[in-house]
Design a protein around this motif. Structure first.
Motif, short mmCIF file in Angstrom:
data_model
loop_
_atom_site.label_atom_id
_atom_site.label_comp_id
_atom_site.label_asym_id
_atom_site.label_seq_id
_atom_site.Cartn_x
_atom_site.Cartn_y
_atom_site.Cartn_z
N TYR A 106 0.82 -1.21 0.00
CA TYR A 106 0.00 0.00 0.00
C TYR A 106 0.86 1.26 0.00
O TYR A 106 0.51 2.24 -0.66
CB TYR A 106 -1.03 -0.01 1.14
CG TYR A 106 -0.47 0.18 2.53
CD1 TYR A 106 -0.30 1.45 3.07
CD2 TYR A 106 -0.13 -0.91 3.31
CE1 TYR A 106 0.20 1.62 4.34
CE2 TYR A 106 0.37 -0.75 4.58
CZ TYR A 106 0.54 0.52 5.09
OH TYR A 106 1.04 0.69 6.35
N ASN A 107 2.00 1.24 0.68
CA ASN A 107 2.89 2.41 0.66
C ASN A 107 3.45 2.66 -0.74
O ASN A 107 3.49 3.80 -1.21
CB ASN A 107 4.06 2.24 1.64
CG ASN A 107 3.67 2.45 3.07
OD1 ASN A 107 2.69 3.14 3.37
ND2 ASN A 107 4.41 1.85 3.98
N ARG A 133 -4.79 -9.98 5.39
CA ARG A 133 -5.93 -9.07 5.42
C ARG A 133 -6.61 -9.13 6.78
O ARG A 133 -6.96 -8.12 7.37
CB ARG A 133 -6.92 -9.42 4.32
CG ARG A 133 -8.13 -8.51 4.35
CD ARG A 133 -9.11 -8.82 3.26
NE ARG A 133 -10.24 -7.92 3.43
CZ ARG A 133 -11.15 -7.71 2.54
NH1 ARG A 133 -11.09 -8.31 1.39
NH2 ARG A 133 -12.13 -6.89 2.77
N GLY A 137 -5.48 -5.71 7.84
CA GLY A 137 -6.31 -4.89 6.97
C GLY A 137 -5.83 -5.04 5.54
O GLY A 137 -4.66 -5.31 5.30
N GLU A 141 -8.05 -1.53 1.14
CA GLU A 141 -8.66 -0.64 2.12
C GLU A 141 -7.74 0.53 2.46
O GLU A 141 -8.16 1.68 2.53
CB GLU A 141 -9.01 -1.41 3.39
CG GLU A 141 -9.62 -0.55 4.47
CD GLU A 141 -9.87 -1.31 5.76
OE1 GLU A 141 -10.19 -0.64 6.76
OE2 GLU A 141 -9.74 -2.55 5.78
N LYS A 142 -6.45 0.25 2.65
CA LYS A 142 -5.50 1.31 2.98
C LYS A 142 -5.31 2.28 1.82
O LYS A 142 -5.22 3.48 2.02
CB LYS A 142 -4.17 0.70 3.42
CG LYS A 142 -4.30 0.01 4.77
CD LYS A 142 -3.02 -0.71 5.15
CE LYS A 142 -3.22 -1.42 6.48
NZ LYS A 142 -2.10 -2.25 6.84
N ARG A 145 -8.42 4.51 1.60
CA ARG A 145 -8.47 5.55 2.64
C ARG A 145 -7.51 6.70 2.41
O ARG A 145 -7.78 7.82 2.84
CB ARG A 145 -8.18 4.94 4.00
CG ARG A 145 -9.29 4.10 4.53
CD ARG A 145 -8.93 3.60 5.90
NE ARG A 145 -9.98 2.73 6.40
CZ ARG A 145 -10.19 2.51 7.66
NH1 ARG A 145 -9.43 3.07 8.57
NH2 ARG A 145 -11.16 1.71 8.03
N HIS A 146 -6.36 6.44 1.79
CA HIS A 146 -5.30 7.44 1.75
C HIS A 146 -4.91 7.93 0.36
O HIS A 146 -4.06 8.80 0.24
CB HIS A 146 -4.06 6.89 2.45
CG HIS A 146 -4.31 6.50 3.88
ND1 HIS A 146 -4.48 7.43 4.88
CD2 HIS A 146 -4.47 5.28 4.45
CE1 HIS A 146 -4.71 6.80 6.02
NE2 HIS A 146 -4.72 5.50 5.80
#
Length: 161
Positions: A106-107, A133, A137, A141-142, A145-146
């Motif tokens: 995700y990063n 997951r 999470g 999802e991450k 959100r971001h």
């Protein structure tokens, strides 16, 4: 709303990512946009290989460095993605770029959005890691959100009755 020029489709080479790619390609055709097929080699997997290798030399032969191992992983992933694109999306290959990075998924995805000029991110809401997951999470999802741009989360057609 600005015109979408670049769509980033996140693929982890699970069956779910093919559906995300199909959706991304359809959007790309409709809007005549560039498509970035984006894959991340999970840093957690690399750290696991490094830890095992340090103690046993089991996964990576002594003549191969971790960097060479990562380069080989990237090469194999590129071949898998190219094969999938050739088999399923040959007529649209001209509009696609492939990027393979390493890190925390995700990063890496979030950090790539602006430099790649992505106006939209498409990804499956499921992927390879069901246990991760549950524990940490989902990547989707991450990102949802971001992310600084809109995200389209593709629900899988698998397991629907």
């Amino acid at each position: 709303m600005d015109k979408i020029k670049t769509i980033m489709v996140c693929v982890d080479l699970s069956p779910y990512s093919l559906e995300a790619l199909e959706y991304g390609v359809a959007l790309s055709k409709e809007n005549d946009t560039k498509l970035i097929v984006f894959n991340v080699i999970n840093q957690r997997d690399i750290l696991g290989i490094e830890a095992v290798d340090i103690h046993s030399g089991f996964f990576v032969p002594a003549t191969t460095s971790i960097e060479d191992y990562i380069a080989e992983l990237k090469k194999r992933r590129l071949e898998e993605i190219e094969t999938m694109l050739k088999e399923r999306f040959a007529q649209d290959r001209h509009r696609m770029d492939i990027r393979i990075e390493t890190g925390v998924p995700y990063n890496v995805i979030l950090d790539a959005v602006e430099p790649l000029g992505a106006d939209l991110v498409v990804m499956g809401n499921k992927g390879r890691g069901n246990l991760s997951r549950f524990l940490f999470g989902s990547v989707a999802e991450k990102v949802f959100r971001h992310c600084p741009v809109p995200v389209v989360s593709i629900r899988s057609n698998f397991n629907r009755e």
